[in-house]
Design a protein around this motif. Structure first.
Motif, PDB file in Angstrom:
ATOM      1  N   GLU A 124       0.826  -1.212   0.000  1.00 33.06           N
ATOM      2  CA  GLU A 124       0.000   0.000   0.000  1.00 33.06           C
ATOM      3  C   GLU A 124       0.860   1.262   0.000  1.00 33.06           C
ATOM      4  OE1 GLU A 124      -3.747   2.101   2.343  1.00 33.06           O
ATOM      5  OE2 GLU A 124      -2.932   0.201   3.087  1.00 33.06           O
TER       6      GLU A 124
ATOM      7  N   ARG B  82       0.625   3.913  -3.173  1.00 33.56           N
ATOM      8  CA  ARG B  82       0.248   5.301  -2.902  1.00 33.56           C
ATOM      9  C   ARG B  82       1.457   6.236  -3.024  1.00 33.56           C
ATOM     10  NH1 ARG B  82      -4.687   6.093  -0.241  1.00 33.56           N
ATOM     11  NH2 ARG B  82      -5.782   4.177   0.372  1.00 33.56           N
TER      12      ARG B  82
ATOM     13  N   ALA C 228       1.914   9.708  -5.351  1.00 34.25           N
ATOM     14  CA  ALA C 228       2.223  11.002  -4.754  1.00 34.25           C
ATOM     15  C   ALA C 228       3.549  11.553  -5.270  1.00 34.25           C
ATOM     16  CB  ALA C 228       2.264  10.875  -3.231  1.00 34.25           C
TER      17      ALA C 228
ATOM     18  N   TRP D 291      -2.455   1.463 -12.348  1.00 31.26           N
ATOM     19  CA  TRP D 291      -1.716   2.181 -11.325  1.00 31.26           C
ATOM     20  C   TRP D 291      -1.361   3.608 -11.759  1.00 31.26           C
ATOM     21  CZ3 TRP D 291       3.507  -0.255  -9.286  1.00 31.26           C
ATOM     22  CH2 TRP D 291       3.978   0.484  -8.198  1.00 31.26           C
TER      23      TRP D 291
ATOM     24  N   THR E 258      -3.210   8.850 -12.925  1.00 31.19           N
ATOM     25  CA  THR E 258      -2.305   9.921 -12.511  1.00 31.19           C
ATOM     26  C   THR E 258      -1.734  10.643 -13.725  1.00 31.19           C
ATOM     27  OG1 THR E 258      -1.711   8.846 -10.438  1.00 31.19           O
ATOM     28  CG2 THR E 258      -0.126  10.421 -11.332  1.00 31.19           C
TER      29      THR E 258
ATOM     30  N   GLY F 105      -4.233  12.299  -2.695  1.00 33.30           N
ATOM     31  CA  GLY F 105      -5.006  11.391  -1.843  1.00 33.30           C
ATOM     32  C   GLY F 105      -6.012  10.577  -2.631  1.00 33.30           C
TER      33      GLY F 105
ATOM     34  N   GLY G   5      -4.242   8.268  -5.225  1.00 35.13           N
ATOM     35  CA  GLY G   5      -3.616   7.147  -4.523  1.00 35.13           C
ATOM     36  C   GLY G   5      -4.639   6.126  -4.067  1.00 35.13           C
ATOM     37  N   GLU G   6      -5.781   6.608  -3.584  1.00 29.67           N
ATOM     38  CA  GLU G   6      -6.857   5.713  -3.158  1.00 29.67           C
ATOM     39  C   GLU G   6      -7.379   4.909  -4.343  1.00 29.67           C
ATOM     40  OE1 GLU G   6      -9.678   3.931  -0.607  1.00 29.67           O
ATOM     41  OE2 GLU G   6      -7.938   5.179  -0.128  1.00 29.67           O
TER      42      GLU G   6
ATOM     43  N   TRP H 270      -4.784   2.210  -5.367  1.00 31.98           N
ATOM     44  CA  TRP H 270      -4.778   1.098  -4.416  1.00 31.98           C
ATOM     45  C   TRP H 270      -6.012   0.217  -4.590  1.00 31.98           C
ATOM     46  CZ3 TRP H 270      -1.922  -1.947  -1.838  1.00 31.98           C
ATOM     47  CH2 TRP H 270      -2.383  -2.643  -0.726  1.00 31.98           C
TER      48      TRP H 270
ATOM     49  N   ARG I  83      -5.656  -3.209   4.733  1.00 27.70           N
ATOM     50  CA  ARG I  83      -4.740  -2.102   4.588  1.00 27.70           C
ATOM     51  C   ARG I  83      -3.541  -2.273   5.509  1.00 27.70           C
ATOM     52  NH1 ARG I  83      -7.052   2.574   2.201  1.00 27.70           N
ATOM     53  NH2 ARG I  83      -9.195   2.198   1.548  1.00 27.70           N
TER      54      ARG I  83
END
Length: 202
Positions: free
Chosen positions: A81, A85, A89, A157, A161, A182, A185-186, A189, A199
């Motif tokens: 995780e 994430r 970021a 993944w 982004t 945030g 990334g959520e 995941w 998690r």
């Protein structure tokens, strides 16, 4: 201390990046770069033999920097995780901090540029795929991540982004990249995890 040869090449590259960002590959000549950088023809062509080679230098530098950031983030992640994430970021922060270089990396490079970037571009990509696919495979075998082909897992993944960054780089997003970290990334995941994954547990 930077020597004169390296300093001149860096200055030419910095000027070229500023010119290519608004005008594109076809919109900038080597003569424009030479004048803006304040160097002679001999100095310019000593460092970069063509416009394609100059842009390839910038493109390769940018994509290598972004890929190395991903690899470094994964090497430091304590679990799947944190890795998933963290990469999202890190890439968002990199784009926000290097918008001109990111525009070049996220563009569709001209065939001449891709040709000039080889064989270094292919070597960097192969190393990146080998390490990232190995990391994914490790966590898939632990049943932390859903088993999928590398191309599919990587797209789930990184794809959202990258799409967000393209919108931001073209002024189409009211959110800065770090503000979207945030949620993106959520989403990454959730897209990669196996059903029932807890998690932070592996």
């Amino acid at each position: 201390m930077t020597d004169g040869r390296t300093g001149t090449a860096d200055r030419i590259a910095e000027v070229a990046l500023r010119l290519f960002t608004p005008h594109g590959y076809a919109g900038v000549s080597m003569e424009q770069v030479r004048r803006q950088a304040g160097v002679s023809n001999g100095s310019l062509y000593h460092h970069f033999r063509s416009r394609a080679e100059l842009v390839a230098h910038l493109f390769l530098g940018g994509i290598t920097e972004a890929q190395e950031l991903t690899l470094r983030t994964l090497s430091q992640a304590p679990d799947a995780e944190a890795g998933v994430r963290g990469v999202v970021a890190a890439q968002l922060n990199w784009v926000e901090q290097h918008p001109e270089l990111a525009r070049l990396v996220y563009s569709d490079p001209h065939d001449e540029v891709l040709l000039a970037a080889e064989p270094a571009f292919g070597a960097h990509n192969r190393r990146y795929v080998e390490i990232v696919s190995g990391w994914l495979d490790t966590h898939m075998r632990r049943d932390t991540l859903t088993r999928r082909p590398f191309a599919v897992a990587h797209a789930l993944w990184a794809g959202p982004t990258q799409e967000f960054c393209r919108h931001w780089l073209h002024g189409r997003s009211p959110l800065a990249p770090h503000e979207a970290a945030g949620d993106l990334g959520e989403g990454a995941w959730a897209a990669l995890t196996a059903p029932g994954t807890k998690r932070g547990m592996e």
